[in-house]
Design an enzyme around this catalytic site. Structure first.
Site, PDB file in Angstrom:
ATOM      1  N   ASP A  36       0.816  -1.226   0.000  1.00 27.12           N
ATOM      2  CA  ASP A  36       0.000   0.000   0.000  1.00 27.12           C
ATOM      3  C   ASP A  36       0.849   1.276   0.000  1.00 27.12           C
ATOM      4  O   ASP A  36       0.315   2.382   0.075  1.00 27.12           O
ATOM      5  CB  ASP A  36      -0.945   0.003   1.208  1.00 27.12           C
ATOM      6  N   GLY A  37       2.182   1.113  -0.047  1.00 27.92           N
ATOM      7  CA  GLY A  37       3.058   2.286  -0.123  1.00 27.92           C
ATOM      8  C   GLY A  37       3.674   2.697   1.206  1.00 27.92           C
ATOM      9  O   GLY A  37       4.556   3.550   1.240  1.00 27.92           O
ATOM     10  N   GLU A  38       3.230   2.093   2.318  1.00 23.37           N
ATOM     11  CA  GLU A  38       3.831   2.468   3.605  1.00 23.37           C
ATOM     12  C   GLU A  38       5.284   2.009   3.641  1.00 23.37           C
ATOM     13  O   GLU A  38       5.604   0.909   3.200  1.00 23.37           O
ATOM     14  CB  GLU A  38       3.092   1.774   4.759  1.00 23.37           C
ATOM     15  N   ARG A  63      13.535  25.088   0.475  1.00 29.50           N
ATOM     16  CA  ARG A  63      13.137  26.386  -0.087  1.00 29.50           C
ATOM     17  C   ARG A  63      11.897  26.960   0.593  1.00 29.50           C
ATOM     18  O   ARG A  63      11.589  28.118   0.452  1.00 29.50           O
ATOM     19  CB  ARG A  63      12.933  26.258  -1.603  1.00 29.50           C
ATOM     20  N   HIS A  70      19.916  25.166   1.206  1.00 34.46           N
ATOM     21  CA  HIS A  70      19.481  26.290   0.379  1.00 34.46           C
ATOM     22  C   HIS A  70      19.791  27.630   1.072  1.00 34.46           C
ATOM     23  O   HIS A  70      20.219  28.585   0.427  1.00 34.46           O
ATOM     24  CB  HIS A  70      17.994  26.157   0.079  1.00 34.46           C
ATOM     25  N   ASP A 109      21.670  35.058  -9.091  1.00 38.93           N
ATOM     26  CA  ASP A 109      20.743  35.976  -8.410  1.00 38.93           C
ATOM     27  C   ASP A 109      21.445  36.534  -7.182  1.00 38.93           C
ATOM     28  O   ASP A 109      22.540  36.086  -6.815  1.00 38.93           O
ATOM     29  CB  ASP A 109      19.416  35.287  -8.029  1.00 38.93           C
ATOM     30  N   LYS A 163      18.033  39.249 -10.727  1.00 39.76           N
ATOM     31  CA  LYS A 163      16.877  38.403 -11.065  1.00 39.76           C
ATOM     32  C   LYS A 163      15.655  38.909 -10.302  1.00 39.76           C
ATOM     33  O   LYS A 163      15.693  39.048  -9.081  1.00 39.76           O
ATOM     34  CB  LYS A 163      17.199  36.945 -10.666  1.00 39.76           C
ATOM     35  N   ARG A 200      11.407  38.475  -9.711  1.00 44.02           N
ATOM     36  CA  ARG A 200      10.263  37.589  -9.920  1.00 44.02           C
ATOM     37  C   ARG A 200       8.979  38.399  -9.814  1.00 44.02           C
ATOM     38  O   ARG A 200       8.774  39.130  -8.846  1.00 44.02           O
ATOM     39  CB  ARG A 200      10.296  36.511  -8.823  1.00 44.02           C
ATOM     40  N   ASP A 202      25.253  27.568  -8.628  1.00 44.26           N
ATOM     41  CA  ASP A 202      24.034  27.687  -7.824  1.00 44.26           C
ATOM     42  C   ASP A 202      24.007  26.522  -6.837  1.00 44.26           C
ATOM     43  O   ASP A 202      24.762  25.555  -6.996  1.00 44.26           O
ATOM     44  CB  ASP A 202      22.787  27.666  -8.717  1.00 44.26           C
TER      45      ASP A 202
HETATM   46  C1  R5P Z   1      17.050  30.085  -5.784  1.00 42.72           C
HETATM   47  O1  R5P Z   1      16.977  30.797  -4.813  1.00 42.72           O
HETATM   48  C2  R5P Z   1      17.898  28.846  -5.786  1.00 42.72           C
HETATM   49  O2  R5P Z   1      19.194  29.090  -5.335  1.00 42.72           O
HETATM   50  C3  R5P Z   1      17.946  28.267  -7.175  1.00 42.72           C
HETATM   51  O3  R5P Z   1      18.457  29.240  -8.040  1.00 42.72           O
HETATM   52  C4  R5P Z   1      16.581  27.872  -7.663  1.00 42.72           C
HETATM   53  O4  R5P Z   1      15.886  27.211  -6.676  1.00 42.72           O
HETATM   54  C5  R5P Z   1      16.713  27.013  -8.884  1.00 42.72           C
HETATM   55  O5  R5P Z   1      15.435  26.739  -9.339  1.00 42.72           O
HETATM   56  P1  R5P Z   1      15.123  26.648 -10.887  1.00 42.72           P
HETATM   57  O6  R5P Z   1      16.144  25.723 -11.479  1.00 42.72           O
HETATM   58  O7  R5P Z   1      13.727  26.100 -10.935  1.00 42.72           O
HETATM   59  O8  R5P Z   1      15.221  28.027 -11.444  1.00 42.72           O
END
Ligand code: R5P
Length: 347
Positions: free
Chosen positions: A61-63, A120, A154, A195, A218, A220, A244
């Protein structure tokens, strides 16, 4: 021969922890869930340790279910499990493993989490949303973890979500050593931060690799990401290295690559610790104007993600060495000052 006999026996006695709980850590044992077995094998090889015996499987069942197949009473247990895709399954497996070791009376339990999923979701930036990274930290602690060993979180502040010790490692030494080996002179290079959140990381790479630093502005707007301006440089005619922490959909890093290409860089390499790779990331990476995409092996690639443009470097020596040092109560920051292994051996 394994690490428990290779390391000076006196080390164990001298550094044994006679804490209030009366624990004495005598033996290092290392186990893994199903999230990244190849990385686990490499860590065991680095430590010259036999993998711990454990069954980790799912019921129809996935457990998730696990059974430790050897005695761990009083021992110093490390569980290797990145909480990568399928994130909820790997996380649940990790929690269940921790719970099993706790009930089996392990002396100390360290969760080795090379990739920390949900990282994140680390702040409440709009109304009525969770801070799931904090919830995950609470779950791991309540399940019975005594320590956490993580890599390139992150945001470094996530360490503060835990009320237990967190050792936070970086894959940079391995990524930088690989880039260095490509043989470009420092003055032809530019390190690009995709970014503003990655400026600190990029600056550290500049320190290790030389070259200039450029930052992409960058922005958003809802779901639309705009990458139009670049601060710093110079970049024209240079070799660009874009770093990154993770590549998820590939939007940020590929957008950055297209922008710097338009601005006249000669060649582009991109590198990230975590190959989260979802959506059409592989297609984006294929079409990006880049020579190579370098990842560490914190997350295993799926078969259809293994394209020639992607190079995987193992971070097993960093994790293995950190495990050894935690067990022997030695400094981890010193390890980053003077790496006790030859990085080139792992390319
Ligand atoms: C952003 O703050 C992170 O450091 C990454 O740049 C980001 O999460 C990467 O996500 P994606 O590849 O979807 O742009």
């Amino acid at each position: 021969m394994n690490i428990n006999s290779v390391l000076k026996p006196s080390l164990f006695i001298a550094n044994a922890d006679f804490s209030a709980k009366g624990r004495i850590y005598m033996k290092l044992k290392i186990f893994s869930g199903n999230a990244n077995r190849p990385l686990f094998q490499k860590i065991c090889q680095y430590l010259d340790l036999e993998p711990g015996l454990m069954t980790v499987e799912a019921f129809p069942d996935g457990e998730s279910f696990c059974r430790i197949e050897e005695d761990v009473r009083g021992e110093d247990v490390f569980i290797v499990q990145p909480t990568c895709r399928p994130v909820n399954d790997t996380l649940m497996e990790l929690l269940i493993m921790i719970e099993s070791f706790k009930r089996a009376s392990a002396g100390r339990i360290t969760a080795v989490i090379p990739y920390f999923g949900y990282a994140r979701q680390d702040r409440k930036d709009e109304g009525r949303v969770p801070i799931t990274a904090k919830l995950v930290a609470n779950l791991l602690t309540r399940a019975g973890a005594d320590r956490i060993l993580a890599m390139d979180l992150h945001a470094a502040q996530i360490q503060g979500f835990f009320d237990i010790p967190v050792d936070h490692l970086s894959a940079s030494p391995i990524l930088d050593a690989y880039i260095n080996k490509l043989g470009y002179a420092a003055e032809e290079c530019v390190v690009v931060s995709p970014d503003e959140g990655s400026i600190k990381r990029a600056a550290k790479h500049v320190k290790a690799l030389g070259g200039s630093l450029a930052i992409i502005d960058k922005r958003r707007q809802g779901n639309v990401v705009e990458q139009a301006n670049l601060i710093g440089g110079p970049i024209e005619g240079r070799i660009a290295f874009i770093f990154d922490d993770m590549i998820s959909t590939g939007g940020s890093i590929c957008g950055a690559a297209h922008l710097v290409k338009k601005m006249g860089v000669k060649k582009i390499y991109i590198a990230a610790t975590h190959a989260v790779l979802c959506g059409n990331a592989i297609e984006q990476l294929q079409n990006a104007p880049v020579e190579e995409v370098v990842f560490s092996d914190t997350i295993p690639l799926l078969p259809d993600q293994q394209i020639p443009k992607i190079k995987i470097l193992t971070i097993s020596p960093i994790l293995g060495e950190a495990i050894k040092r935690i067990h022997c109560q030695e400094s981890i920051s010193k390890m980053f000052k003077d790496l006790p292994f030859d990085t080139g051996q792992y390319f």
